[in-house]
Design a protein around this motif. Sequence first.
Motif: not given
Length: 141
Positions: A109-128
Amino acid sequence: MKRNEFTRRGGIRAVVAALFFAQTWLVASAALAQAAPVAVAARPGDPVRGKALYQGCESCHSLNENDVGPKHRGVVGRRAGSVADYAYSPALKSSGLTWDEATLNRWLVNPSALVPGTKMFFKIDDAQSRADLIAYLRAQK
């Protein structure tokens, strides 16, 4: 006490107070982001569709080799930041997360919200789509 000295000290106090409140706000925001409910898929994940979706991940990841991102084979159930030959961000390495389905869902959903400071930035909005991708990764032992 001279006016300039008082103003200088007051200015320093104001800056220190502002930094304290900014830090407090950032920590609270990160905690809320980690605790926020995340939409889950209406139906179970489809690993066949997940395999097709995984092609979008292959610009940074592969199942068997580290690349820009760490290898994914066996990721479900693995402790975050634990692939020995990959240079993780300090934030992810010390996160204490384990990649179960719920954590992977929150991550995507949001890598940097879960782990601030991570390198990953790609998000997938669709739950399915997240459920399908996780189903595919779960099958890659």
